[in-house]
Enzyme design. Structure first.
Site, PDB file in Angstrom:
ATOM      1  N   CYS A   1       0.414  31.755  43.874  1.00 17.46           N
ATOM      2  CA  CYS A   1       1.476  32.146  44.803  1.00 17.46           C
ATOM      3  C   CYS A   1       2.444  31.005  45.082  1.00 17.46           C
ATOM      4  O   CYS A   1       3.596  31.243  45.450  1.00 17.46           O
ATOM      5  CB  CYS A   1       0.881  32.665  46.111  1.00 17.46           C
ATOM      6  SG  CYS A   1      -0.136  31.462  46.995  1.00 17.46           S
ATOM      7  N   ASN A   2       1.990  29.779  44.904  1.00 13.37           N
ATOM      8  CA  ASN A   2       2.840  28.638  45.230  1.00 13.37           C
ATOM      9  C   ASN A   2       3.384  27.883  44.029  1.00 13.37           C
ATOM     10  O   ASN A   2       4.190  26.970  44.190  1.00 13.37           O
ATOM     11  CB  ASN A   2       2.083  27.649  46.131  1.00 13.37           C
ATOM     12  CG  ASN A   2       2.036  28.117  47.570  1.00 13.37           C
ATOM     13  OD1 ASN A   2       2.994  28.682  48.076  1.00 13.37           O
ATOM     14  ND2 ASN A   2       0.908  27.910  48.216  1.00 13.37           N
ATOM     15  N   SER A   5      -0.615  20.776  47.071  1.00 13.21           N
ATOM     16  CA  SER A   5      -0.653  22.132  47.620  1.00 13.21           C
ATOM     17  C   SER A   5       0.227  22.233  48.856  1.00 13.21           C
ATOM     18  O   SER A   5       0.480  21.232  49.541  1.00 13.21           O
ATOM     19  CB  SER A   5      -2.083  22.528  47.995  1.00 13.21           C
ATOM     20  OG  SER A   5      -2.883  22.652  46.855  1.00 13.21           O
ATOM     21  N   GLN A  62      -8.668  26.732  47.360  1.00 14.07           N
ATOM     22  CA  GLN A  62      -8.577  27.671  46.249  1.00 14.07           C
ATOM     23  C   GLN A  62      -8.048  27.061  44.948  1.00 14.07           C
ATOM     24  O   GLN A  62      -8.391  27.505  43.861  1.00 14.07           O
ATOM     25  CB  GLN A  62      -7.675  28.857  46.628  1.00 14.07           C
ATOM     26  CG  GLN A  62      -8.270  29.773  47.685  1.00 14.07           C
ATOM     27  CD  GLN A  62      -7.310  30.900  48.024  1.00 14.07           C
ATOM     28  OE1 GLN A  62      -6.348  30.723  48.751  1.00 14.07           O
ATOM     29  NE2 GLN A  62      -7.571  32.075  47.490  1.00 14.07           N
ATOM     30  N   GLY A  92      -9.149  41.091  45.814  1.00 14.49           N
ATOM     31  CA  GLY A  92      -9.455  39.900  45.028  1.00 14.49           C
ATOM     32  C   GLY A  92     -10.034  38.794  45.881  1.00 14.49           C
ATOM     33  O   GLY A  92     -10.446  39.013  47.041  1.00 14.49           O
ATOM     34  N   GLU A  93     -10.035  37.570  45.342  1.00 12.95           N
ATOM     35  CA  GLU A  93     -10.632  36.430  46.044  1.00 12.95           C
ATOM     36  C   GLU A  93      -9.869  36.101  47.319  1.00 12.95           C
ATOM     37  O   GLU A  93     -10.479  35.745  48.339  1.00 12.95           O
ATOM     38  CB  GLU A  93     -10.661  35.210  45.109  1.00 12.95           C
ATOM     39  CG  GLU A  93     -11.429  34.034  45.668  1.00 12.95           C
ATOM     40  CD  GLU A  93     -12.891  34.355  45.975  1.00 12.95           C
ATOM     41  OE1 GLU A  93     -13.452  33.705  46.884  1.00 12.95           O
ATOM     42  OE2 GLU A  93     -13.466  35.256  45.318  1.00 12.95           O
TER      43      GLU A  93
END
Length: 418
Positions: A55-56, A114, A121, A196-197
């Protein structure tokens, strides 16, 4: 000076939360089922390739022997692969070569790069990306070595520092944001979209906050059922699953919706909230976004996305700043070790580059090359970051300089011994 043989050059190119906002990142996000095709396209011009898309960030780590193609070629390749020419330009990308590319991956693996430093994650996501590339035979000597070292220091950062103690993932940050808005989540009904996770971690965080009820929906109902069953094995909470096609009928039951699917199109549109009577908080942590931005205009709706998590991120980041110098030292030590190995490759005899077994004379040369690089590792690092970090020609210049330095050192040694 003796002409160098074809060199293998490591590089990284991509888009992440530091270079582009969510509306750009979602255009370039590579879905899991698209990665094999992208690897195939990359391998037409690359010796090795790994694609990391979360997502990032969407980042390509590659190894090339071609200096006729520049880094912009791979920016354009990714833009064209996603058909994102209208939205995405080269200016949204970062690009780095050799030493700087190594540093980028190591910072990703330890979560220093991050959005939430200490993210739990990213290391697993990196392992998955590498596994996919390896399964499709897209990795080789350099990326194998680089990623194994990245996994090692990623684990070190977790076990030997406090960087991940009390650390937050995107999921936990979303739950903390909901708690800040409501004051307490006790008794609240939360609808989780996805199985999902990320959805699992979100649900686990919600359970710890003692929410009243958790509803889970997913495109594949059985996956939602499996997630709920798994959560109930180790937690006591009220929960049920609903079919995705019934989602719109349950919007007035929920106080909070947290969505994290991999859908290429929005799951919820503005018209879905035309009959919204109770106030509802929507937190969209998916890329591409699951909830159309226009939903924010609806009455009784408060919409947040992953770029709205800054206050949570900043507060928790301050708690982990104390151990940042230690993590940086771990990275620098591993970078030095990797660079000695990496820059030894073009300096070694050509016969080794062809995979031949070294005889005693060549073994002695290997030792001399590594001793030379170890003795000059600080200079090598400085040279690589100053001259060889931005383009392939810079890397070639660094290697040529190292060859000249090695030859000069050997000549001096022979003169002294004589």
């Amino acid at each position: 000076m003796e002409q160098l043989h074809q060199q293998s050059i490591l590089f990284a190119v991509g888009i992440n939360h530091k270079t582009a906002p969510v509306e750009i990142r979602e255009q370039i996000f590579v879905h899991e089922d698209e990665i094999p095709a992208l690897l195939t396209e990359l391998r037409k011009t690359l010796v090795e390739a790994v694609v990391l898309s979360t997502c990032n960030r969407t980042e390509i780590y590659g190894v090339t022997t071609r200096t006729d193609l520049d880094l912009d070629f791979y920016k354009d390749l990714l833009i064209n692969f996603k058909g994102a020419e209208t939205f995405v330009s080269r200016e949204h990308f970062f690009a780095s070569v050799s030493c700087a590319a190594c540093q980028q991956l190591f910072q990703v693996a330890t979560s220093l790069d991050s959005k939430i430093v200490g993210d739990t994650q990213i290391l697993g996501q990196l392992r998955d990306a590498y596994a996919v590339a390896k399964r499709h035979e897209a990795t080789g000597k350099i990326l194998n070595q680089l990623h194994q070292r990245a996994f090692k220091i990623g684990k070190q950062a977790r076990t030997e520092t406090r960087l991940h103690k009390g650390a937050v993932s995107i999921s936990l940050a979303a739950v903390e944001l909901a708690a800040e808005i409501f004051g307490s989540l006790t008794g609240k009904t939360v609808l989780v979209i996805g199985a999902g996770e990320t959805a699992r971690m979100t649900a686990e965080c919600l359970i710890q906050r003692r929410v009243g009820k958790i509803l889970i929906t997913n495109r594949t109902r059985s996956n939602a059922d499996e997630l709920l069953e798994s959560l109930k094995k180790s937690n006591n909470f009220a929960g049920e699953t609903i079919a995705l096609n019934e989602l719109k009928n349950h919007l007035n039951e929920a106080d909070i919706i947290i969505s994290s699917t991999s859908s290429p199109a929005p799951v919820l549109e503005k018209t879905d909230f035309d009959r919204q009577t109770n106030k509802i908080l929507l937190i969209d942590i998916a890329v591409p976004r699951d909830i159309a931005p226009e939903v924010a205009e609806c009455k009784n709706v408060l919409l947040k996305n992953i770029d709205d998590l800054h206050s949570i991120v900043d507060r928790n980041s301050r708690r982990r700043m104390a151990d940042l110098p230690l993590v940086k030292r771990i990275i620098m030590k591993e970078m030095s070790n990797f660079l000695v190995w990496y820059y030894s490759l073009p300096l070694l005899p050509t016969v080794l580059q062809c995979g031949a077994k070294p005889d005693k004379e060549i073994q002695s040369e290997i030792v001399r090359v590594k001793e030379f690089l170890l003795a000059n590792v600080s200079h090598v690092h400085k040279l690589a970051m100053q001259n060889g970090a931005e383009n392939f020609a810079g890397h070639v210049e660094v290697v040529n300089t190292l060859v000249a330095m090695k030859n000069a050192a050997l000549t001096l040694r022979l003169e002294i011994e004589a």
